[in-house]
Scaffold this active site. Structure first.
Site, mmCIF file in Angstrom:
data_model
loop_
_atom_site.group_PDB
_atom_site.id
_atom_site.type_symbol
_atom_site.label_atom_id
_atom_site.label_comp_id
_atom_site.label_asym_id
_atom_site.label_seq_id
_atom_site.Cartn_x
_atom_site.Cartn_y
_atom_site.Cartn_z
ATOM 1 N N PHE A 138 105.081 -62.007 -7.027
ATOM 2 C CA PHE A 138 104.183 -62.404 -6.193
ATOM 3 C C PHE A 138 104.404 -61.300 -5.173
ATOM 4 O O PHE A 138 105.350 -60.525 -4.310
ATOM 5 C CB PHE A 138 104.947 -63.793 -4.897
ATOM 6 C CG PHE A 138 103.762 -64.103 -4.529
ATOM 7 C CD1 PHE A 138 103.341 -63.907 -3.230
ATOM 8 C CD2 PHE A 138 103.905 -65.991 -5.134
ATOM 9 C CE1 PHE A 138 102.393 -64.682 -2.562
ATOM 10 C CE2 PHE A 138 102.857 -66.790 -4.989
ATOM 11 C CZ PHE A 138 102.141 -65.658 -3.298
ATOM 12 N N THR A 180 109.808 -65.227 -4.751
ATOM 13 C CA THR A 180 111.199 -64.815 -3.955
ATOM 14 C C THR A 180 111.953 -66.534 -4.751
ATOM 15 O O THR A 180 112.900 -66.889 -3.926
ATOM 16 C CB THR A 180 111.025 -64.644 -2.232
ATOM 17 O OG1 THR A 180 110.595 -63.310 -2.752
ATOM 18 C CG2 THR A 180 111.917 -64.733 -1.337
ATOM 19 N N GLU A 213 98.374 -69.601 6.292
ATOM 20 C CA GLU A 213 98.728 -70.498 7.606
ATOM 21 C C GLU A 213 99.248 -70.856 8.090
ATOM 22 O O GLU A 213 99.224 -71.308 9.141
ATOM 23 C CB GLU A 213 97.287 -70.664 7.099
ATOM 24 C CG GLU A 213 95.935 -70.229 6.791
ATOM 25 C CD GLU A 213 94.749 -70.885 6.336
ATOM 26 O OE1 GLU A 213 93.649 -69.931 5.939
ATOM 27 O OE2 GLU A 213 94.481 -72.157 6.176
ATOM 28 N N HIS A 245 105.411 -71.911 5.754
ATOM 29 C CA HIS A 245 105.447 -72.184 4.476
ATOM 30 C C HIS A 245 106.168 -70.400 4.263
ATOM 31 O O HIS A 245 107.468 -70.733 2.793
ATOM 32 C CB HIS A 245 104.720 -71.987 3.650
ATOM 33 C CG HIS A 245 105.074 -72.432 1.643
ATOM 34 N ND1 HIS A 245 105.572 -73.837 1.148
ATOM 35 C CD2 HIS A 245 104.985 -71.703 0.456
ATOM 36 C CE1 HIS A 245 105.899 -73.332 0.635
ATOM 37 N NE2 HIS A 245 105.674 -72.280 -0.075
ATOM 38 N N ARG A 268 107.323 -51.830 5.115
ATOM 39 C CA ARG A 268 108.582 -52.166 4.853
ATOM 40 C C ARG A 268 108.871 -52.430 3.545
ATOM 41 O O ARG A 268 109.740 -52.848 2.976
ATOM 42 C CB ARG A 268 108.981 -53.018 5.494
ATOM 43 C CG ARG A 268 109.035 -53.411 6.879
ATOM 44 C CD ARG A 268 108.830 -54.635 7.763
ATOM 45 N NE ARG A 268 109.002 -54.686 9.114
ATOM 46 C CZ ARG A 268 107.904 -54.255 9.900
ATOM 47 N NH1 ARG A 268 106.476 -53.423 9.491
ATOM 48 N NH2 ARG A 268 108.045 -54.577 11.098
HETATM 49 N N1 LIG Z 1 103.585 -66.332 -0.538
HETATM 50 C C1 LIG Z 1 105.316 -66.700 -1.318
HETATM 51 C C2 LIG Z 1 105.887 -66.955 -1.841
HETATM 52 N N2 LIG Z 1 105.900 -67.770 -2.423
HETATM 53 C C3 LIG Z 1 105.829 -68.307 -4.116
HETATM 54 C C4 LIG Z 1 107.092 -68.394 -3.909
HETATM 55 O O1 LIG Z 1 108.734 -67.751 -4.010
HETATM 56 C C5 LIG Z 1 107.877 -69.358 -5.234
HETATM 57 O O2 LIG Z 1 107.327 -68.559 -6.818
HETATM 58 C C6 LIG Z 1 106.684 -70.965 -5.590
HETATM 59 O O3 LIG Z 1 106.893 -71.475 -4.665
HETATM 60 C C7 LIG Z 1 107.600 -71.373 -6.713
HETATM 61 O O4 LIG Z 1 108.427 -71.607 -6.590
HETATM 62 N N3 LIG Z 1 106.859 -65.841 -2.868
HETATM 63 C C8 LIG Z 1 106.672 -65.132 -2.512
HETATM 64 O O5 LIG Z 1 107.401 -64.257 -2.880
HETATM 65 N N4 LIG Z 1 106.055 -63.996 -1.153
HETATM 66 C C9 LIG Z 1 105.450 -64.467 -0.556
HETATM 67 O O6 LIG Z 1 104.193 -64.057 -0.121
HETATM 68 C C1 LIG Z 2 104.489 -67.898 1.720
HETATM 69 C C2 LIG Z 2 103.576 -68.063 1.060
HETATM 70 O O1 LIG Z 2 103.899 -69.038 -0.010
HETATM 71 C C3 LIG Z 2 102.134 -68.028 1.507
HETATM 72 O O2 LIG Z 2 100.512 -68.239 0.403
HETATM 73 C C4 LIG Z 2 101.703 -69.120 2.110
HETATM 74 O O3 LIG Z 2 100.509 -69.213 2.790
HETATM 75 P P1 LIG Z 2 100.152 -70.698 3.681
HETATM 76 O O4 LIG Z 2 101.321 -70.857 5.082
HETATM 77 O O5 LIG Z 2 98.491 -70.712 3.628
HETATM 78 O O6 LIG Z 2 99.870 -72.151 2.443
#
Ligand SMILES: Nc1c(NC[C@H](O)[C@H](O)[C@H](O)CO)[nH]c(=O)[nH]c1=O
Ligand SMILES: CC(=O)[C@@H](O)COP(=O)(O)O
EC number: 2.5.1.78
Length: 141
Positions: free
Chosen positions: A13, A45, A74, A77, A117
């Site tokens: 991701f 992650t 937004e 999450h 970073r």
């Molecule tokens: N938004 C990000 C994610 N979201 C996906 C989750 O980590 C995971 O793959 C999903 O919820 C299915 O289990 N992951 C990241 O590594 N970085 C992000 O910004």
């Molecule tokens: C951290 C994530 O999974 C990110 O893509 C979530 O985005 P949102 O907070 O707009 O649903």
């Protein structure tokens, strides 16, 4: 002294950022004389803990390095993703008695901040190698 053997768990991701993180981490492992014995790429992650557990079970893994990048959206999450994954990975480190180091940037992070970073993975390698060596010394004392 035996080489430090590392397992890598890399999130795809935000791959354009985690790829840079992964390469810097690989270079640093080579610089330190450590060996990357296993690598697994996971979707994100939040999916890391099970992969970390499988690597910790392997005889030829002394420590696991995690590499990822959690960028805010937004909602909050991003907090859920990283807080839960990080906590579980720290628990696994204690359960398996092996270092699991956090090379995952965020949460509450913009894409620009994430790009600034990209060395988090390198830092996680540094910590993993130091922990393995210092725990070995402790065992001998
Ligand atoms: N938004 C990000 C994610 N979201 C996906 C989750 O980590 C995971 O793959 C999903 O919820 C299915 O289990 N992951 C990241 O590594 N970085 C992000 O910004
Ligand atoms: C951290 C994530 O999974 C990110 O893509 C979530 O985005 P949102 O907070 O707009 O649903």
């Amino acid at each position: 002294m035996d080489k430090v053997r590392l397992g890598f768990v890399v999130a795809e991701f935000n791959r354009e950022i985690t790829y840079m993180m992964e390469k810097l981490a690989e270079e640093h492992a080579e610089f330190l004389g450590a060996e990357i014995t296993h690598k697994i790429v996971v979707p994100g992650t939040f999916d890391m803990p099970l992969a970390v557990k499988r690597l910790l079970e392997k005889e030829d893994v002394d420590a696991v390095v995690t590499i990822g990048c959690v960028i805010e959206g937004e909602t909050e999450h991003d907090e859920i993703v990283l807080h839960n994954a990080a906590r579980k990975m720290a628990d696994l480190s204690l359960e398996y008695n092996k270092p699991v180091t956090l090379g995952v940037s965020g949460p509450g992070m913009t894409r620009l901040q994430a790009e600034e970073r990209v060395e988090y993975g390198k830092r996680a390698v540094e910590s993993a190698v130091k922990m393995v060596k210092r725990l070995r010394e402790l065992e001998r004392s």
